[in-house]
Design a protein around this motif. Sequence first.
Motif, PDB file in Angstrom:
ATOM      1  N   UNK A 136       0.831  -1.207   0.000  1.00  0.00           N
ATOM      2  CA  UNK A 136       0.000   0.000   0.000  1.00  0.00           C
ATOM      3  C   UNK A 136       0.863   1.253   0.000  1.00  0.00           C
ATOM      4  N   UNK A 137       1.933   1.254   0.786  1.00  0.00           N
ATOM      5  CA  UNK A 137       2.815   2.414   0.818  1.00  0.00           C
ATOM      6  C   UNK A 137       3.422   2.668  -0.556  1.00  0.00           C
ATOM      7  N   UNK A 138       3.831   1.614  -1.249  1.00  0.00           N
ATOM      8  CA  UNK A 138       4.404   1.774  -2.581  1.00  0.00           C
ATOM      9  C   UNK A 138       3.387   2.393  -3.540  1.00  0.00           C
ATOM     10  N   UNK A 139       2.144   1.931  -3.483  1.00  0.00           N
ATOM     11  CA  UNK A 139       1.107   2.505  -4.345  1.00  0.00           C
ATOM     12  C   UNK A 139       0.911   3.992  -4.049  1.00  0.00           C
ATOM     13  N   UNK A 140       0.846   4.326  -2.767  1.00  0.00           N
ATOM     14  CA  UNK A 140       0.656   5.722  -2.387  1.00  0.00           C
ATOM     15  C   UNK A 140       1.866   6.573  -2.784  1.00  0.00           C
ATOM     16  N   UNK A 141       3.054   6.033  -2.600  1.00  0.00           N
ATOM     17  CA  UNK A 141       4.271   6.746  -2.937  1.00  0.00           C
ATOM     18  C   UNK A 141       4.312   7.086  -4.419  1.00  0.00           C
ATOM     19  N   UNK A 142       4.030   6.093  -5.255  1.00  0.00           N
ATOM     20  CA  UNK A 142       4.076   6.312  -6.702  1.00  0.00           C
ATOM     21  C   UNK A 142       2.968   7.243  -7.185  1.00  0.00           C
ATOM     22  N   UNK A 143       1.877   7.339  -6.415  1.00  0.00           N
ATOM     23  CA  UNK A 143       0.746   8.173  -6.816  1.00  0.00           C
ATOM     24  C   UNK A 143       0.877   9.624  -6.350  1.00  0.00           C
ATOM     25  N   UNK A 144       1.885   9.905  -5.525  1.00  0.00           N
ATOM     26  CA  UNK A 144       2.062  11.258  -4.990  1.00  0.00           C
ATOM     27  C   UNK A 144       3.129  11.999  -5.795  1.00  0.00           C
ATOM     28  N   UNK A 145       2.764  12.980  -6.618  1.00  0.00           N
ATOM     29  CA  UNK A 145       3.768  13.676  -7.435  1.00  0.00           C
ATOM     30  C   UNK A 145       4.895  14.284  -6.617  1.00  0.00           C
ATOM     31  N   UNK A 146       4.595  14.839  -5.443  1.00  0.00           N
ATOM     32  CA  UNK A 146       5.617  15.483  -4.620  1.00  0.00           C
ATOM     33  C   UNK A 146       6.672  14.500  -4.132  1.00  0.00           C
ATOM     34  N   UNK A 147       6.312  13.208  -4.016  1.00  0.00           N
ATOM     35  CA  UNK A 147       7.243  12.213  -3.472  1.00  0.00           C
ATOM     36  C   UNK A 147       8.436  11.972  -4.382  1.00  0.00           C
ATOM     37  N   UNK A 148       8.334  12.352  -5.645  1.00  0.00           N
ATOM     38  CA  UNK A 148       9.478  12.200  -6.558  1.00  0.00           C
ATOM     39  C   UNK A 148      10.654  13.069  -6.140  1.00  0.00           C
TER      40      UNK A 148
ATOM     41  N   UNK B  22       0.378   7.079   7.122  1.00  0.00           N
ATOM     42  CA  UNK B  22       1.182   7.839   8.070  1.00  0.00           C
ATOM     43  C   UNK B  22       2.645   7.893   7.638  1.00  0.00           C
ATOM     44  N   UNK B  23       3.158   6.784   7.114  1.00  0.00           N
ATOM     45  CA  UNK B  23       4.551   6.762   6.667  1.00  0.00           C
ATOM     46  C   UNK B  23       4.779   7.749   5.531  1.00  0.00           C
ATOM     47  N   UNK B  24       3.856   7.803   4.592  1.00  0.00           N
ATOM     48  CA  UNK B  24       3.997   8.744   3.491  1.00  0.00           C
ATOM     49  C   UNK B  24       3.877  10.179   3.988  1.00  0.00           C
ATOM     50  N   UNK B  25       2.976  10.421   4.944  1.00  0.00           N
ATOM     51  CA  UNK B  25       2.843  11.759   5.519  1.00  0.00           C
ATOM     52  C   UNK B  25       4.138  12.178   6.206  1.00  0.00           C
ATOM     53  N   UNK B  26       4.813  11.221   6.859  1.00  0.00           N
ATOM     54  CA  UNK B  26       6.077  11.528   7.532  1.00  0.00           C
ATOM     55  C   UNK B  26       7.144  11.937   6.520  1.00  0.00           C
ATOM     56  N   UNK B  27       7.149  11.294   5.359  1.00  0.00           N
ATOM     57  CA  UNK B  27       8.104  11.679   4.315  1.00  0.00           C
ATOM     58  C   UNK B  27       7.843  13.104   3.851  1.00  0.00           C
ATOM     59  N   UNK B  28       6.586  13.490   3.780  1.00  0.00           N
ATOM     60  CA  UNK B  28       6.266  14.862   3.374  1.00  0.00           C
ATOM     61  C   UNK B  28       6.694  15.864   4.447  1.00  0.00           C
ATOM     62  N   UNK B  29       6.542  15.479   5.710  1.00  0.00           N
ATOM     63  CA  UNK B  29       7.019  16.336   6.803  1.00  0.00           C
ATOM     64  C   UNK B  29       8.526  16.522   6.687  1.00  0.00           C
ATOM     65  N   UNK B  30       9.255  15.449   6.358  1.00  0.00           N
ATOM     66  CA  UNK B  30      10.703  15.565   6.173  1.00  0.00           C
ATOM     67  C   UNK B  30      11.035  16.539   5.047  1.00  0.00           C
ATOM     68  N   UNK B  31      10.368  16.421   3.914  1.00  0.00           N
ATOM     69  CA  UNK B  31      10.662  17.316   2.798  1.00  0.00           C
ATOM     70  C   UNK B  31      10.425  18.773   3.176  1.00  0.00           C
ATOM     71  N   UNK B  32       9.379  19.030   3.950  1.00  0.00           N
ATOM     72  CA  UNK B  32       9.120  20.404   4.404  1.00  0.00           C
ATOM     73  C   UNK B  32      10.254  20.898   5.295  1.00  0.00           C
ATOM     74  N   UNK B  33      10.712  20.019   6.200  1.00  0.00           N
ATOM     75  CA  UNK B  33      11.818  20.399   7.088  1.00  0.00           C
ATOM     76  C   UNK B  33      13.100  20.621   6.295  1.00  0.00           C
ATOM     77  N   UNK B  34      13.333  19.787   5.282  1.00  0.00           N
ATOM     78  CA  UNK B  34      14.541  19.928   4.472  1.00  0.00           C
ATOM     79  C   UNK B  34      14.522  21.231   3.681  1.00  0.00           C
TER      80      UNK B  34
END
Length: 419
Positions: free
Chosen positions: A135-147, A200-212
């Motif tokens: 499920x995380x992989x599907x969500x990751x690939x579907x989120x343009x910002x995750x690239x 939640x895991x994908x949301x955490x990655x987005x929080x990291x990108x904001x912090x970065x």
Amino acid sequence: MLAAMPPVPTPKPAPGAPRVRERGDACPGALRLHSADDGHLARLRLPAGRLTARQVDVLADAAEALGDGRISVTSRGNAELRGLADGCGAELAARLAEAGLLPSATHERVRNIVASPAAGLDGLGAADVQLWARELDERLCAAPWAAALSGRFLFVLDDGRGDVTGLGGDVTLVAVDPRTALLHLGGRAVRVAAADAPRAALAAARVFLSAARAAGTGAWRVRELPEGSGPDVRDVRDVRDARRDGREALAAEEVSEPALPQGPPPAPGPLGPAALHVLAPLGRLTAAQLRALLPADEVRLTPWRGAVVVGAGPDRAPALDAAGLITRPDSPWAGVSACTGRPGCAKSLADVRADAVPGRPGLPVHYSGCERRCGHPHGDWVDVLAAPGGGYLVDGAPVPRTDLAPAVTTARTAPRTTR
């Protein structure tokens, strides 16, 4: 079209100064190759290490037809093809895409997801985190910002046994029970519902990108962020889910003492009644050895450079042993790994794969051709490093090549403290 990329040197920060990244990472992928002395290298991300039987065949065929006939298993359970010739990029991409191994051309390098390989097989875990990984992989690939994530950013999903928590994940999910998980990010943790864990895991990655972005240092990983600018895991509650039209925030309760469970990796041998864990000698499989894992319901490459053969009982072990795979925990080669070494790597000082000796079974041991120590294990391990002018350093002590076996045996079996 694949393009070979030259190595990019990484400047070291001054002592005490935050690391500043002025460019994107140069990690190879399946659509962007690395140029090495033995040809080009492709790294194929396999979330949770999962391969279907069809994909096993395709990967073995590609290694034989386009590369050197071998498949390297990485410390994240991914697969590498080496010795690739110039101009094979389009054919490799077509083979992988046809087998479902390239679901997203824009996200293929960020699909770094490690999950407990024995989850759902031996009854020891609190939840089947292999399902979370899908499920995380599907969500990751579907989120343009995750690239925008680095090819080194890592998600770790542990089923509660603690076998993968020590792999240095940027975002770590740990199953507590069938209904609850802990999400770890930046040294803090929140409790979430198991049903929300991949979200939640994908949301955490987005929080990291904001912090970065706010830090402005171009950090690729959480640990590279300057002190005081790390991501706050509690912010996952404010990340809305596009798949739910932004109507529902994530329920996350902070945990006061977010200790990570620590457990050993599964030993080579049976995993429950219908799965078998085997290791690849020095982390590399021939195409024939990869095919020898079949028939299987699926194959899961592991961070310990092996494979879990789902659907295989203990009766398969003799055939896999005859194929040259490591099927027993008492094998002296269990836990022995090596970097590429000569002739594939120009930085290497030795042909470490030819020089490697197992020593008596004990601690993991890793042979490195240079001080980068590419692919070394996590946790406690014996460091065998090629030395200028010949010979090796075994945990820092100089040892001639002819004396490696007793020196490595002593190091693997002697009491020691964790690095």
